[in-house]
Design a protein around this motif. Structure first.
Motif, mmCIF file in Angstrom:
data_model
loop_
_atom_site.group_PDB
_atom_site.id
_atom_site.type_symbol
_atom_site.label_atom_id
_atom_site.label_comp_id
_atom_site.label_asym_id
_atom_site.label_seq_id
_atom_site.Cartn_x
_atom_site.Cartn_y
_atom_site.Cartn_z
ATOM 1 N N GLY A 23 0.852 -1.196 0.000
ATOM 2 C CA GLY A 23 0.000 0.000 0.000
ATOM 3 C C GLY A 23 0.879 1.234 0.000
ATOM 4 O O GLY A 23 1.945 1.251 0.645
ATOM 5 N N VAL B 136 -0.813 6.097 4.919
ATOM 6 C CA VAL B 136 0.067 5.423 5.888
ATOM 7 C C VAL B 136 1.280 4.810 5.186
ATOM 8 O O VAL B 136 2.428 5.043 5.587
ATOM 9 C CB VAL B 136 -0.723 4.339 6.667
ATOM 10 N N THR C 209 -0.523 -1.863 4.894
ATOM 11 C CA THR C 209 -1.135 -0.533 5.023
ATOM 12 C C THR C 209 -2.277 -0.389 4.016
ATOM 13 O O THR C 209 -2.344 0.600 3.305
ATOM 14 C CB THR C 209 -0.094 0.593 4.836
ATOM 15 N N VAL C 210 -3.123 -1.392 3.967
ATOM 16 C CA VAL C 210 -4.263 -1.369 3.047
ATOM 17 C C VAL C 210 -5.543 -1.233 3.875
ATOM 18 O O VAL C 210 -5.533 -1.470 5.080
ATOM 19 C CB VAL C 210 -4.314 -2.659 2.187
ATOM 20 N N THR D 295 -3.570 -1.893 10.081
ATOM 21 C CA THR D 295 -4.947 -1.645 9.642
ATOM 22 C C THR D 295 -5.900 -1.413 10.812
ATOM 23 O O THR D 295 -5.658 -1.850 11.933
ATOM 24 C CB THR D 295 -5.488 -2.837 8.825
ATOM 25 N N ASN D 296 -6.996 -0.747 10.508
ATOM 26 C CA ASN D 296 -8.110 -0.634 11.447
ATOM 27 C C ASN D 296 -9.382 -1.052 10.722
ATOM 28 O O ASN D 296 -9.668 -0.535 9.637
ATOM 29 C CB ASN D 296 -8.239 0.804 11.968
ATOM 30 N N LEU E 59 -12.510 -0.371 10.233
ATOM 31 C CA LEU E 59 -13.459 0.711 10.534
ATOM 32 C C LEU E 59 -14.781 0.527 9.787
ATOM 33 O O LEU E 59 -14.790 0.150 8.612
ATOM 34 C CB LEU E 59 -12.851 2.050 10.111
ATOM 35 N N THR F 198 -2.532 6.203 15.571
ATOM 36 C CA THR F 198 -2.409 7.651 15.368
ATOM 37 C C THR F 198 -2.497 7.953 13.886
ATOM 38 O O THR F 198 -2.411 7.041 13.056
ATOM 39 C CB THR F 198 -1.086 8.167 15.997
ATOM 40 N N GLY F 199 -2.652 9.215 13.541
ATOM 41 C CA GLY F 199 -2.824 9.591 12.141
ATOM 42 C C GLY F 199 -1.514 9.573 11.372
ATOM 43 O O GLY F 199 -0.422 9.641 11.955
HETATM 44 N N1 LIG Z 1 -4.965 7.350 7.412
HETATM 45 C C1 LIG Z 1 -4.498 7.244 8.638
HETATM 46 O O1 LIG Z 1 -4.102 8.266 9.255
HETATM 47 C C2 LIG Z 1 -4.389 5.904 9.311
HETATM 48 C C3 LIG Z 1 -3.771 5.801 10.561
HETATM 49 C C4 LIG Z 1 -3.607 4.541 11.151
HETATM 50 C C5 LIG Z 1 -4.052 3.408 10.505
HETATM 51 N N2 LIG Z 1 -4.697 3.532 9.305
HETATM 52 C C6 LIG Z 1 -5.125 2.289 8.627
HETATM 53 O O2 LIG Z 1 -4.139 2.035 7.645
HETATM 54 C C7 LIG Z 1 -4.740 1.450 6.488
HETATM 55 C C8 LIG Z 1 -4.438 2.321 5.274
HETATM 56 O O3 LIG Z 1 -4.999 3.612 5.465
HETATM 57 P P1 LIG Z 1 -4.644 4.794 4.453
HETATM 58 O O4 LIG Z 1 -5.292 6.005 5.004
HETATM 59 O O5 LIG Z 1 -3.195 4.785 4.149
HETATM 60 O O6 LIG Z 1 -5.454 4.324 3.151
HETATM 61 P P2 LIG Z 1 -5.274 4.853 1.655
HETATM 62 O O7 LIG Z 1 -4.614 6.187 1.635
HETATM 63 O O8 LIG Z 1 -6.612 4.704 1.017
HETATM 64 O O9 LIG Z 1 -4.258 3.795 1.005
HETATM 65 C C9 LIG Z 1 -4.604 2.444 0.874
HETATM 66 C C10 LIG Z 1 -3.580 1.762 0.013
HETATM 67 O O10 LIG Z 1 -3.914 0.382 -0.048
HETATM 68 C C11 LIG Z 1 -3.812 -0.033 -1.403
HETATM 69 N N3 LIG Z 1 -4.669 -1.183 -1.640
HETATM 70 C C12 LIG Z 1 -6.028 -1.246 -1.586
HETATM 71 N N4 LIG Z 1 -6.444 -2.484 -1.852
HETATM 72 C C13 LIG Z 1 -5.332 -3.239 -2.094
HETATM 73 C C14 LIG Z 1 -5.117 -4.596 -2.423
HETATM 74 N N5 LIG Z 1 -6.133 -5.456 -2.553
HETATM 75 N N6 LIG Z 1 -3.830 -5.023 -2.619
HETATM 76 C C15 LIG Z 1 -2.792 -4.159 -2.495
HETATM 77 N N7 LIG Z 1 -2.940 -2.846 -2.177
HETATM 78 C C16 LIG Z 1 -4.195 -2.398 -1.976
HETATM 79 C C17 LIG Z 1 -4.220 1.186 -2.217
HETATM 80 O O11 LIG Z 1 -3.705 1.031 -3.506
HETATM 81 P P3 LIG Z 1 -4.457 1.482 -4.845
HETATM 82 O O12 LIG Z 1 -3.920 2.852 -5.151
HETATM 83 O O13 LIG Z 1 -4.062 0.443 -5.828
HETATM 84 O O14 LIG Z 1 -5.935 1.506 -4.542
HETATM 85 C C18 LIG Z 1 -3.509 2.285 -1.424
HETATM 86 O O15 LIG Z 1 -2.158 2.394 -1.801
HETATM 87 C C19 LIG Z 1 -6.227 1.316 6.797
HETATM 88 O O16 LIG Z 1 -6.472 0.018 7.281
HETATM 89 C C20 LIG Z 1 -6.455 2.363 7.886
HETATM 90 O O17 LIG Z 1 -7.548 2.034 8.728
HETATM 91 C C21 LIG Z 1 -4.869 4.742 8.689
#
Ligand SMILES: NC(=O)c1ccc[n+]([C@@H]2O[C@H](COP(=O)([O-])OP(=O)(O)OC[C@H]3O[C@@H](n4cnc5c(N)ncnc54)[C@H](OP(=O)(O)O)[C@@H]3O)[C@@H](O)[C@H]2O)c1
Length: 213
Positions: free
Chosen positions: A7, A11, A67-68, A92-93, A95, A130-131
């Motif tokens: 991912g 994150v 980080t997906v 992951t979370n 959510l 955390t974010g």
């Molecule tokens: N955002 C935050 O601040 C934060 C903090 C802590 C934890 N989290 C957790 O971390 C995870 C990621 O959050 P994010 O905000 O980084 O999400 P995001 O910006 O939407 O990024 C998700 C990534 O996952 C990839 N992905 C989706 N489906 C996939 C698959 N089947 N195989 C391989 N790659 C895939 C996406 O690639 P594509 O471009 O190909 O779609 C993208 O690069 C989530 O579980 C979230 O709950 C987030």
């Protein structure tokens, strides 16, 4: 360390850039390595990190970082191939779409589901409470933010803690993998404060100990 970050979103992009800047060998494992945003990310590291398919990135890595979105975990783990003996960091979370709750939790956790999907990997729950902005910079005037983590493999946890410290966090061992049942709701608390209570993303949690500086 050789790290595959599966991912490259908020994150994955942030963690990968941070570790590449600290000298780790980072490969983003992505569905489309030629994607414009992925290529931009690679460029930002000035050649210190690269992008590859998910199986190619995971194959040579010592540490694989998930980080997906939680819904994509099964697919991402399947794509990664053989994870036997590798440290698998679960960020992951699970959510619900309106961010009001967890789709998995309390009597199990996303981390335990990840461990069931990758039974020969050494799973550590970390970087979920955390974010992503705080992952880019966990240093506040009061000191570094705490990064809680849990897992059942001591050596894997040591590696995870080292990677958190490399980014500037104060890593704190919260216990065995089932403690993810506490860390995942704790992430929901951060999200609630940030998005629903109006704190925004620039705050975090820091564990303080009596008698220490
Ligand atoms: N955002 C935050 O601040 C934060 C903090 C802590 C934890 N989290 C957790 O971390 C995870 C990621 O959050 P994010 O905000 O980084 O999400 P995001 O910006 O939407 O990024 C998700 C990534 O996952 C990839 N992905 C989706 N489906 C996939 C698959 N089947 N195989 C391989 N790659 C895939 C996406 O690639 P594509 O471009 O190909 O779609 C993208 O690069 C989530 O579980 C979230 O709950 C987030």
């Amino acid at each position: 360390m050789r790290i595959a970050v599966i991912g490259s979103g908020n994150v994955g992009g942030t963690l990968g850039k941070g570790w590449a800047s600290k000298g780790h060998s980072v490969t983003w494992g992505v569905r489309d390595p030629g994607d414009r945003k992925v290529q931009h990310l690679v460029k930002e590291t000035q050649g210190k990190a690269r992008a590859a398919s998910v199986p190619e990135a995971a194959k040579s890595a010592e540490i694989v970082v998930l980080t997906v979105p939680y819904e994509a975990v099964q697919d991402a783990i399947r794509s990664a191939g053989d994870l036997e003996g590798k440290v698998l960091l679960d960020c992951t979370n699970p959510l619900s779409p309106d961010l009001s709750g967890l789709t998995v939790g309390h009597t199990t956790s996303a981390a335990e589901q990840v461990a069931a999907l990758a039974p020969h990997a050494r799973v550590v729950k970390i970087f979920n409470t955390t974010g992503s902005g705080n992952m880019a910079n966990p240093l506040y005037s009061a000191g570094p933010l705490t990064m809680l983590y849990c897992g059942d493999d001591a050596a894997a946890k040591k590696s995870a803690a080292g990677l958190a410290a490399d980014l500037g966090f104060d890593p704190v061992d919260a216990g065995g993998l089932a403690v993810a049942r506490l860390l995942e709701p704790f992430a929901l608390l951060w999200i609630n404060l940030a998005l629903k209570q109006g704190l925004g993303p620039d705050f975090g949690f820091r564990l303080v100990r009596r008698g220490s500086a």
